[in-house]
Design a protein around this motif. Structure first.
Motif, PDB file in Angstrom:
ATOM      1  N   GLU A  37       0.847  -1.190   0.000  1.00 40.81           N
ATOM      2  CA  GLU A  37       0.000   0.000   0.000  1.00 40.81           C
ATOM      3  C   GLU A  37       0.883   1.240   0.000  1.00 40.81           C
ATOM      4  O   GLU A  37       2.006   1.201   0.479  1.00 40.81           O
ATOM      5  CB  GLU A  37      -0.888   0.056   1.253  1.00 40.81           C
ATOM      6  N   ARG A  38       0.302   2.314  -0.528  1.00 37.41           N
ATOM      7  CA  ARG A  38       1.004   3.596  -0.533  1.00 37.41           C
ATOM      8  C   ARG A  38      -0.007   4.679  -0.232  1.00 37.41           C
ATOM      9  O   ARG A  38      -1.058   4.751  -0.863  1.00 37.41           O
ATOM     10  CB  ARG A  38       1.643   3.839  -1.890  1.00 37.41           C
ATOM     11  N   HIS A  39       0.304   5.495   0.760  1.00 39.05           N
ATOM     12  CA  HIS A  39      -0.570   6.592   1.141  1.00 39.05           C
ATOM     13  C   HIS A  39       0.245   7.877   1.158  1.00 39.05           C
ATOM     14  O   HIS A  39       1.471   7.846   1.248  1.00 39.05           O
ATOM     15  CB  HIS A  39      -1.173   6.344   2.534  1.00 39.05           C
ATOM     16  N   PHE A  40      -0.462   9.002   1.083  1.00 38.09           N
ATOM     17  CA  PHE A  40       0.187  10.303   1.130  1.00 38.09           C
ATOM     18  C   PHE A  40      -0.392  11.092   2.285  1.00 38.09           C
ATOM     19  O   PHE A  40      -1.568  10.971   2.593  1.00 38.09           O
ATOM     20  CB  PHE A  40      -0.041  11.080  -0.173  1.00 38.09           C
ATOM     21  N   ARG A  41       0.441  11.881   2.909  1.00 36.27           N
ATOM     22  CA  ARG A  41      -0.009  12.775   3.970  1.00 36.27           C
ATOM     23  C   ARG A  41       0.403  14.185   3.591  1.00 36.27           C
ATOM     24  O   ARG A  41       1.576  14.457   3.335  1.00 36.27           O
ATOM     25  CB  ARG A  41       0.634  12.387   5.301  1.00 36.27           C
ATOM     26  N   ARG A  42      -0.582  15.052   3.503  1.00 37.30           N
ATOM     27  CA  ARG A  42      -0.323  16.448   3.153  1.00 37.30           C
ATOM     28  C   ARG A  42       0.287  17.158   4.359  1.00 37.30           C
ATOM     29  O   ARG A  42      -0.219  17.037   5.469  1.00 37.30           O
ATOM     30  CB  ARG A  42      -1.633  17.120   2.739  1.00 37.30           C
ATOM     31  N   LEU A  43       1.385  17.856   4.145  1.00 33.22           N
ATOM     32  CA  LEU A  43       2.045  18.599   5.220  1.00 33.22           C
ATOM     33  C   LEU A  43       1.393  19.968   5.363  1.00 33.22           C
ATOM     34  O   LEU A  43       1.178  20.662   4.366  1.00 33.22           O
ATOM     35  CB  LEU A  43       3.533  18.748   4.924  1.00 33.22           C
ATOM     36  N   THR A  44       1.096  20.348   6.588  1.00 31.22           N
ATOM     37  CA  THR A  44       0.422  21.628   6.810  1.00 31.22           C
ATOM     38  C   THR A  44       1.390  22.801   6.880  1.00 31.22           C
ATOM     39  O   THR A  44       0.990  23.939   6.693  1.00 31.22           O
ATOM     40  CB  THR A  44      -0.407  21.575   8.107  1.00 31.22           C
ATOM     41  N   GLN A  45       2.657  22.496   7.159  1.00 35.82           N
ATOM     42  CA  GLN A  45       3.657  23.567   7.190  1.00 35.82           C
ATOM     43  C   GLN A  45       5.019  23.012   6.797  1.00 35.82           C
ATOM     44  O   GLN A  45       5.256  21.816   6.869  1.00 35.82           O
ATOM     45  CB  GLN A  45       3.721  24.224   8.568  1.00 35.82           C
ATOM     46  N   TRP A  49      14.128  24.648   7.896  1.00 40.22           N
ATOM     47  CA  TRP A  49      15.158  24.602   6.851  1.00 40.22           C
ATOM     48  C   TRP A  49      14.558  24.760   5.467  1.00 40.22           C
ATOM     49  O   TRP A  49      15.143  25.414   4.605  1.00 40.22           O
ATOM     50  CB  TRP A  49      15.972  23.318   6.961  1.00 40.22           C
ATOM     51  N   ARG A  50      13.373  24.192   5.248  1.00 40.69           N
ATOM     52  CA  ARG A  50      12.709  24.352   3.940  1.00 40.69           C
ATOM     53  C   ARG A  50      12.281  25.804   3.746  1.00 40.69           C
ATOM     54  O   ARG A  50      12.334  26.328   2.639  1.00 40.69           O
ATOM     55  CB  ARG A  50      11.491  23.425   3.840  1.00 40.69           C
ATOM     56  N   THR A  51      11.851  26.461   4.807  1.00 35.71           N
ATOM     57  CA  THR A  51      11.444  27.868   4.727  1.00 35.71           C
ATOM     58  C   THR A  51      12.634  28.742   4.358  1.00 35.71           C
ATOM     59  O   THR A  51      12.530  29.623   3.496  1.00 35.71           O
ATOM     60  CB  THR A  51      10.828  28.322   6.069  1.00 35.71           C
ATOM     61  N   ILE A  52      13.780  28.494   4.984  1.00 35.45           N
ATOM     62  CA  ILE A  52      14.998  29.252   4.681  1.00 35.45           C
ATOM     63  C   ILE A  52      15.423  29.009   3.232  1.00 35.45           C
ATOM     64  O   ILE A  52      15.758  29.943   2.500  1.00 35.45           O
ATOM     65  CB  ILE A  52      16.141  28.853   5.650  1.00 35.45           C
ATOM     66  N   TYR A  53      15.399  27.750   2.802  1.00 30.59           N
ATOM     67  CA  TYR A  53      15.798  27.400   1.437  1.00 30.59           C
ATOM     68  C   TYR A  53      14.860  28.074   0.432  1.00 30.59           C
ATOM     69  O   TYR A  53      15.304  28.593  -0.598  1.00 30.59           O
ATOM     70  CB  TYR A  53      15.780  25.877   1.264  1.00 30.59           C
ATOM     71  N   ARG A  54      13.568  28.077   0.727  1.00 24.87           N
ATOM     72  CA  ARG A  54      12.582  28.679  -0.171  1.00 24.87           C
ATOM     73  C   ARG A  54      12.812  30.189  -0.311  1.00 24.87           C
ATOM     74  O   ARG A  54      12.643  30.743  -1.391  1.00 24.87           O
ATOM     75  CB  ARG A  54      11.180  28.398   0.368  1.00 24.87           C
ATOM     76  N   ALA A  55      13.209  30.830   0.772  1.00 24.45           N
ATOM     77  CA  ALA A  55      13.492  32.267   0.709  1.00 24.45           C
ATOM     78  C   ALA A  55      14.700  32.542  -0.180  1.00 24.45           C
ATOM     79  O   ALA A  55      14.729  33.524  -0.928  1.00 24.45           O
ATOM     80  CB  ALA A  55      13.732  32.815   2.115  1.00 24.45           C
ATOM     81  N   LYS A  56      15.682  31.659  -0.134  1.00 25.88           N
ATOM     82  CA  LYS A  56      16.892  31.828  -0.941  1.00 25.88           C
ATOM     83  C   LYS A  56      16.667  31.441  -2.400  1.00 25.88           C
ATOM     84  O   LYS A  56      17.212  32.065  -3.311  1.00 25.88           O
ATOM     85  CB  LYS A  56      18.009  30.978  -0.331  1.00 25.88           C
ATOM     86  N   TYR A  57      15.864  30.389  -2.620  1.00 28.14           N
ATOM     87  CA  TYR A  57      15.597  29.883  -3.979  1.00 28.14           C
ATOM     88  C   TYR A  57      14.088  29.757  -4.183  1.00 28.14           C
ATOM     89  O   TYR A  57      13.538  28.660  -4.118  1.00 28.14           O
ATOM     90  CB  TYR A  57      16.247  28.516  -4.181  1.00 28.14           C
ATOM     91  N   PRO A  58      13.403  30.859  -4.472  1.00 23.15           N
ATOM     92  CA  PRO A  58      11.940  30.809  -4.596  1.00 23.15           C
ATOM     93  C   PRO A  58      11.444  29.952  -5.771  1.00 23.15           C
ATOM     94  O   PRO A  58      10.311  29.499  -5.761  1.00 23.15           O
ATOM     95  CB  PRO A  58      11.536  32.274  -4.769  1.00 23.15           C
ATOM     96  N   GLU A  59      12.304  29.691  -6.737  1.00 16.83           N
ATOM     97  CA  GLU A  59      11.881  28.882  -7.889  1.00 16.83           C
ATOM     98  C   GLU A  59      11.987  27.373  -7.628  1.00 16.83           C
ATOM     99  O   GLU A  59      11.536  26.572  -8.432  1.00 16.83           O
ATOM    100  CB  GLU A  59      12.705  29.241  -9.135  1.00 16.83           C
ATOM    101  N   ALA A  60      12.562  26.994  -6.506  1.00 18.10           N
ATOM    102  CA  ALA A  60      12.692  25.569  -6.162  1.00 18.10           C
ATOM    103  C   ALA A  60      11.307  24.976  -5.905  1.00 18.10           C
ATOM    104  O   ALA A  60      10.392  25.672  -5.452  1.00 18.10           O
ATOM    105  CB  ALA A  60      13.580  25.404  -4.932  1.00 18.10           C
ATOM    106  N   PRO A  61      11.130  23.686  -6.196  1.00 25.08           N
ATOM    107  CA  PRO A  61       9.810  23.065  -5.987  1.00 25.08           C
ATOM    108  C   PRO A  61       9.396  23.090  -4.516  1.00 25.08           C
ATOM    109  O   PRO A  61      10.241  23.083  -3.619  1.00 25.08           O
ATOM    110  CB  PRO A  61      10.002  21.613  -6.441  1.00 25.08           C
ATOM    111  N   VAL A  62       8.096  23.120  -4.299  1.00 24.88           N
ATOM    112  CA  VAL A  62       7.545  23.055  -2.945  1.00 24.88           C
ATOM    113  C   VAL A  62       7.174  21.595  -2.676  1.00 24.88           C
ATOM    114  O   VAL A  62       6.467  20.973  -3.461  1.00 24.88           O
ATOM    115  CB  VAL A  62       6.291  23.948  -2.814  1.00 24.88           C
ATOM    116  N   LEU A  63       7.673  21.076  -1.574  1.00 27.12           N
ATOM    117  CA  LEU A  63       7.358  19.699  -1.188  1.00 27.12           C
ATOM    118  C   LEU A  63       6.323  19.760  -0.081  1.00 27.12           C
ATOM    119  O   LEU A  63       6.619  20.187   1.030  1.00 27.12           O
ATOM    120  CB  LEU A  63       8.624  18.982  -0.719  1.00 27.12           C
TER     121      LEU A  63
END
Length: 85
Positions: A37-45, A49-63
């Motif tokens: 089986e495979r399930h997915f869980r949506r992350l609410t936040q 470290w992802r927030t810092i990376y996103r600020a530096k590279y806004p074009e990077a994909p959002v996981l």
């Protein structure tokens, strides 16, 4: 056979998504497990470290999800026990 439940999340390297989910499935199948089986869980936040990376590279994909992977160990045909000498 026994069950193994793994929770994985893909990650970003050099502004590209690295598919930890598919790599994990391939490795587990090589070790004699079958994906049941495979399930997915949506992350609410995002993590700090992802927030810092996103600020530096806004074009990077959002996981925004993590994978819940459920495997079962394949039962091989009975074989003679190994003897250590």
């Amino acid at each position: 056979g026994g069950l193994m439940v793994l929770i994985t999340k893909n990650f970003i390297r050099d502004q590209k998504e690295i598919r930890l989910d598919s790599d994990t499935i391939a490795l587990c199948e090589q070790c004699g497990f079958t994906l049941q089986e495979r399930h997915f869980r949506r992350l609410t936040q995002q993590s700090f470290w992802r927030t810092i990376y996103r600020a530096k590279y806004p074009e990077a994909p959002v996981l925004d999800k993590e994978d819940i992977l459920i495997f079962q160990k394949r039962i091989e045909a009975e074989t003679a026990p190994m003897r250590l000498e």
